[in-house]
Design a protein around this motif. Structure first.
Motif, short mmCIF file in Angstrom:
data_model
loop_
_atom_site.label_atom_id
_atom_site.label_comp_id
_atom_site.label_asym_id
_atom_site.label_seq_id
_atom_site.Cartn_x
_atom_site.Cartn_y
_atom_site.Cartn_z
N GLU A 190 -1.76 -0.71 -7.18
CA GLU A 190 -1.71 0.91 -6.31
C GLU A 190 -0.83 0.01 -4.71
O GLU A 190 -1.50 -1.37 -4.33
CB GLU A 190 -2.79 0.85 -6.44
N SER A 191 -0.25 0.38 -4.80
CA SER A 191 0.80 0.01 -3.33
C SER A 191 1.16 0.78 -2.73
O SER A 191 0.21 2.26 -2.83
CB SER A 191 2.55 -0.89 -3.72
N THR A 192 1.87 0.80 -1.43
CA THR A 192 1.99 1.64 -0.30
C THR A 192 2.52 2.59 -0.85
O THR A 192 2.63 4.20 -0.15
CB THR A 192 1.92 1.09 0.99
N GLY A 202 2.45 4.04 -3.64
CA GLY A 202 1.62 4.81 -4.77
C GLY A 202 2.08 4.04 -6.05
O GLY A 202 1.00 2.73 -6.09
N TRP A 203 1.67 4.63 -7.72
CA TRP A 203 1.52 3.10 -8.59
C TRP A 203 2.85 2.78 -9.03
O TRP A 203 3.86 3.59 -9.12
CB TRP A 203 1.04 4.31 -9.43
N GLU A 204 2.90 1.39 -8.14
CA GLU A 204 4.19 0.91 -8.64
C GLU A 204 4.01 -0.32 -10.17
O GLU A 204 2.78 -0.24 -10.52
CB GLU A 204 4.38 -0.46 -7.12
N GLU A 241 1.03 9.51 -10.63
CA GLU A 241 -0.44 9.31 -10.73
C GLU A 241 -1.02 10.03 -11.65
O GLU A 241 -1.83 9.63 -12.64
CB GLU A 241 -1.38 9.67 -9.41
#
Length: 172
Positions: free
Chosen positions: A137-139, A141-143, A155
């Motif tokens: 999870e990154s800034t 979203g789900w990366e 997501e």
């Protein structure tokens, strides 16, 4: 001694693609870890456009294959520094830095994929074709990161929504 300048100019003007590959409309473009793959529609010849390929060579090649409907723009801000973006509608944005292909981002609706068929709309479970796969999870979203290929997953469904590699203009 005979002058060699005309021969040198001809050699410099010719694309540096594989000797057996000459791009034509309808050829297949694939995305990859270090650039783009190219193959003749009849699969008789292949070549690559690696990151670092010269601007004019790569654009001439891709315009031959994908058509001349593209736009060129200079983003006002890019975390990677000054870049030129060549955008083929509904397919791909090519990012150039210092007159060399430096990265790509697939555009919404793109049908381009890796040779293994990974592209927009691919479920997370199908990303197993990559040797390594990290999901976090990154800034943004789900990366995910699979080697040098990065992307974002939806997501809820875990479906690839964005895909890129190399130098891109993403703000974190």
């Amino acid at each position: 001694m005979r002058p060699t300048l005309p021969v040198l100019l001809i050699l410099l003007a010719a694309p540096a693609l594989a000797d057996s590959y000459s791009p034509t409309p309808g050829d297949i473009v694939t995305i990859g870890q270090g650039g783009l793959g190219l193959s003749a529609a009849d699969a008789t010849a292949t070549a690559t456009l690696p990151f670092g390929a010269p601007f004019h060579e790569s654009l001439r090649t891709l315009a031959t294959i994908m058509g001349h409907d593209f736009s060129v723009y200079l983003p006002e801000e890019c975390p990677a520094g000054p870049v030129v973006v060549v955008s083929f509608p509904n397919q791909i944005d090519l990012i150039y830095q210092q007159d060399q292909l430096a990265g790509f981002m697939l555009r919404r609706g793109s049908t381009l994929t890796t040779q293994a068929g990974v592209g927009l709309g691919t479920p997370l479970a199908a990303l197993g074709s990559f040797a390594t796969l990290d999901v976090m999870e990154s800034t943004l979203g789900w990366e995910f990161q699979a080697g040098q290929i990065h992307g974002l997953l939806s997501e809820r469904e875990g479906i690839v929504e964005h895909l890129w590699s190399g130098t891109v203009c993403i703000f974190r």
